[in-house]
Motif scaffolding. Sequence first.
Motif, PDB file in Angstrom:
ATOM      1  N   GLY A 146      18.013 -10.945  10.558  1.00  0.00           N
ATOM      2  CA  GLY A 146      18.120 -12.330  11.016  1.00  0.00           C
ATOM      3  C   GLY A 146      18.569 -13.278   9.931  1.00  0.00           C
ATOM      4  N   THR A 147      19.505 -12.799   9.092  1.00  0.00           N
ATOM      5  CA  THR A 147      19.977 -13.671   8.022  1.00  0.00           C
ATOM      6  C   THR A 147      21.439 -14.037   8.265  1.00  0.00           C
ATOM      7  OG1 THR A 147      20.535 -11.712   6.740  1.00  0.00           O
ATOM      8  CG2 THR A 147      18.428 -12.768   6.268  1.00  0.00           C
ATOM      9  N   ASP A 148      21.819 -15.198   7.742  1.00  0.00           N
ATOM     10  CA  ASP A 148      23.199 -15.643   7.847  1.00  0.00           C
ATOM     11  C   ASP A 148      23.970 -15.091   6.654  1.00  0.00           C
ATOM     12  OD1 ASP A 148      25.576 -17.296   7.443  1.00  0.00           O
ATOM     13  OD2 ASP A 148      24.760 -18.520   9.070  1.00  0.00           O
ATOM     14  N   VAL A 166      24.676 -17.531   3.780  1.00  0.00           N
ATOM     15  CA  VAL A 166      23.585 -18.281   3.147  1.00  0.00           C
ATOM     16  C   VAL A 166      22.970 -17.452   2.014  1.00  0.00           C
ATOM     17  CG1 VAL A 166      21.320 -19.329   3.536  1.00  0.00           C
ATOM     18  CG2 VAL A 166      23.085 -19.504   5.289  1.00  0.00           C
ATOM     19  N   PRO A 167      22.752 -18.067   0.844  1.00  0.00           N
ATOM     20  CA  PRO A 167      22.117 -17.332  -0.253  1.00  0.00           C
ATOM     21  C   PRO A 167      20.702 -16.879   0.123  1.00  0.00           C
ATOM     22  CG  PRO A 167      23.047 -19.403  -1.023  1.00  0.00           C
ATOM     23  CD  PRO A 167      23.131 -19.424   0.464  1.00  0.00           C
ATOM     24  N   GLU A 169      17.787 -19.275  -0.381  1.00  0.00           N
ATOM     25  CA  GLU A 169      17.695 -20.381   0.568  1.00  0.00           C
ATOM     26  C   GLU A 169      17.020 -19.954   1.860  1.00  0.00           C
ATOM     27  OE1 GLU A 169      21.637 -22.888  -0.191  1.00  0.00           O
ATOM     28  OE2 GLU A 169      20.956 -22.978   1.875  1.00  0.00           O
ATOM     29  N   GLU A 170      17.334 -18.731   2.298  1.00  0.00           N
ATOM     30  CA  GLU A 170      16.702 -18.234   3.517  1.00  0.00           C
ATOM     31  C   GLU A 170      15.188 -18.134   3.328  1.00  0.00           C
ATOM     32  OE1 GLU A 170      18.129 -18.297   6.172  1.00  0.00           O
ATOM     33  OE2 GLU A 170      19.819 -16.945   6.475  1.00  0.00           O
ATOM     34  N   LEU A 180      13.626 -21.714   3.189  1.00  0.00           N
ATOM     35  CA  LEU A 180      13.550 -22.345   4.514  1.00  0.00           C
ATOM     36  C   LEU A 180      12.427 -21.728   5.340  1.00  0.00           C
ATOM     37  CD1 LEU A 180      14.878 -24.218   6.736  1.00  0.00           C
ATOM     38  CD2 LEU A 180      15.972 -22.124   7.545  1.00  0.00           C
ATOM     39  N   GLN A 181      12.369 -20.400   5.314  1.00  0.00           N
ATOM     40  CA  GLN A 181      11.352 -19.710   6.105  1.00  0.00           C
ATOM     41  C   GLN A 181       9.948 -20.156   5.678  1.00  0.00           C
ATOM     42  OE1 GLN A 181      12.433 -17.754   8.459  1.00  0.00           O
ATOM     43  NE2 GLN A 181      10.893 -16.234   8.992  1.00  0.00           N
ATOM     44  N   ARG A 236       9.130 -22.958   4.273  1.00  0.00           N
ATOM     45  CA  ARG A 236       8.911 -24.342   4.697  1.00  0.00           C
ATOM     46  C   ARG A 236       8.592 -24.424   6.182  1.00  0.00           C
ATOM     47  NH1 ARG A 236      11.066 -28.374   1.086  1.00  0.00           N
ATOM     48  NH2 ARG A 236      12.086 -27.369  -0.675  1.00  0.00           N
ATOM     49  N   LEU A 237       9.298 -23.624   6.984  1.00  0.00           N
ATOM     50  CA  LEU A 237       9.058 -23.676   8.428  1.00  0.00           C
ATOM     51  C   LEU A 237       7.636 -23.235   8.773  1.00  0.00           C
ATOM     52  CD1 LEU A 237      12.425 -22.288   9.851  1.00  0.00           C
ATOM     53  CD2 LEU A 237      11.587 -24.628   9.974  1.00  0.00           C
ATOM     54  N   TYR A 238       7.092 -22.307   7.972  1.00  0.00           N
ATOM     55  CA  TYR A 238       5.721 -21.868   8.215  1.00  0.00           C
ATOM     56  C   TYR A 238       4.718 -22.759   7.488  1.00  0.00           C
ATOM     57  CZ  TYR A 238       6.904 -17.465  10.546  1.00  0.00           C
ATOM     58  OH  TYR A 238       7.344 -16.511  11.440  1.00  0.00           O
ATOM     59  N   LEU A 294      11.152 -12.089   4.619  1.00  0.00           N
ATOM     60  CA  LEU A 294      11.158 -13.257   5.504  1.00  0.00           C
ATOM     61  C   LEU A 294      10.034 -13.162   6.542  1.00  0.00           C
ATOM     62  CD1 LEU A 294      15.011 -13.593   6.081  1.00  0.00           C
ATOM     63  CD2 LEU A 294      13.552 -15.256   4.929  1.00  0.00           C
TER      64      LEU A 294
END
Lengths: 315, 256
Positions: A88-90, A93-94, A97-98, A101-102, A104-106, A147
């Motif tokens: 599930g990574t772009d 995107v470094p 960063e993934e 973000l993950q 922060r979302l949690y 992640l």
Amino acid sequence: MIEARGLARTFTGKHGRVEAVRGVDLSVAPGEIVGFLGPNGAGKTTTLRMLTTLLAPTAGTATVAGRDLRADPGGVRRRIGYVAQGGGTDPSVPAGEELDLQARLYGVDGRAQRIAELCARLELEGLWDRPCGALSGGQRRRLDIALGLVHRPPLLFLDEPTTGLDPQSRGNLWEHIRSMRAGDGTTVFLTTHYLDEADALCDRLLIIDRGRIVAAGTPAELKRRVAGDVVTLQLADPSGAARAREALSRHRSVRKAVAAGGAVRLTVEDGERQLMSLVRTLDAAGVELASLNLARPSLDDVFLTVTGRSLRDAA
Amino acid sequence: MSLARTAADTRLVFGRCLRQTLRSKVAVVFGALQPLLYLVLFGPLLSRLVDVRGFGAGSAWQVFVPGVLIQLALFGAGFVGFGLIAELRSGVVERLRVTPVSRTALLLGRVLRDTLIVAVQAVMLVAVGLALGLRAPAAGVAVGLLFVVSLAAAVASLSYVLAMRTRSEDAFAPLLSAVTLPLLLLSGILLPMSLAPGWLDAVSRCTPFRYVVDAARAAFLGDYATAALAEGALVAAVLLVVSVWLGARRFRAENA
Ligand SMILES: Nc1ncnc2c1ncn2[C@@H]1O[C@H](COP(=O)(O)OP(=O)(O)O)[C@@H](O)[C@H]1O
Ligand SMILES: [Mg+2]
């Protein structure tokens, strides 16, 4: 950790109805590594997507990590990690960063420290600025797992974690999964269509075929229950085969004895423990033994017995 | 899901999306290329037609630049669905949906990024317009940009809805052009619909962008107290609310 009753999902689409999952009951205890083994299209991913709140079941109920799947999907999400079959990574995107973000979302406390700890454990150091698309298959898989673990979930879902990896990376990933459980007591629910993976990694297996669980147990239990071990005794003197068969078939652990050529082939319950006793029986009958071979039934034999097909063909 | 949580999550998603866009700076420039070409290569032709009936008062630039800006909103924001399809395929969307992130934020963060990009491009186009000879009241230009921005947000939301439904570039692309091209022509972006024969004008009045284009033009001309501006504002507001609502509903749906 997971309690599911009658979980089912039917897809209705252009090509008609597909009953992907038809009433799955399952229980997973804390700290277990449970494997969902089945061929492609058996309904593994669909079941996982239901248990992780991504897909609403058409029927059935489940409690996941202590929260009701339908009543409190948000509660489930906070307590589980999920690594999808395709990751599930772009690609652009470094990696760092993934992870950031993950976390922060949690709302992870001590974000930087947690990420550093995961990177160290999953051998991801030095990859912070590398775009995910430029990682090797094994690295990307470990990043996916990092992640999924960033918020320290007590329960982790892994969908076909080692599909597409080379043998070395697979072995390496198994080690990581085991150490996760050993270190944090993380419960792991994974799917696989690899027999060796199911055998080597999982405490307990659920075999799924065409949307239904057709067998469950530890790998050893499953193999024992379904097939029994195969013991082949090669005799020094081929003419003694009939006598040997006669004597051995009276042994209490032997289910079946066949004499063929200069050998006797036995189907034995718990073969490993019975070997000595079998040899003694042969000795007592006065037959001399040339060589001895014990073969364990494989999980494929198990699958064959419960579904009538080989997993290798079905996959 | 609390409002504060949605706002915080929106900021995170917005930041991620913006970084993604800035990583491919080329895309930002190319997105504005088509309207820019219209402005530079087609605008000067129009400025020769100042006296043509139907253009009304003001210079041709005051009529043409708002049209190009709306075109930017329509195309720039219309294509954002492609990015979402790529993220659906790579599994990013699913990964984010397993986290406790607000579903609405997954939409709003994206739409805000798209709107910001269109806003920057629009300012660039206005600057080019000024260099070419556009003269318009500053307040009017600001109001016009407001129309562009709200239209971009609405179109981006709808583009995401369409992308979610089709889930493949092959299905999304033809559908997108089947929708945007007629809407573009019917909105009177290149030439005002006041030039159109009755039937065309009537059809055009059935499409929302027509009103927004007319309103943006009225703003550029400084005609603030007009029916055109009021109608345009109403249509733009309704379009924005409905589109974002549809988008949010789609992102909240189980199968999104
Ligand atoms: N979104 C969907 N729409 C329609 N059919 C689906 C969808 N997802 C899965 N299926 C079908 O459901 C069945 C089970 O698929 P899946 O759960 O992915 O199997 P597995 O993970 O065991 O390989 C397959 O026949 C598949 O084609
Ligand atoms: Mg699968």
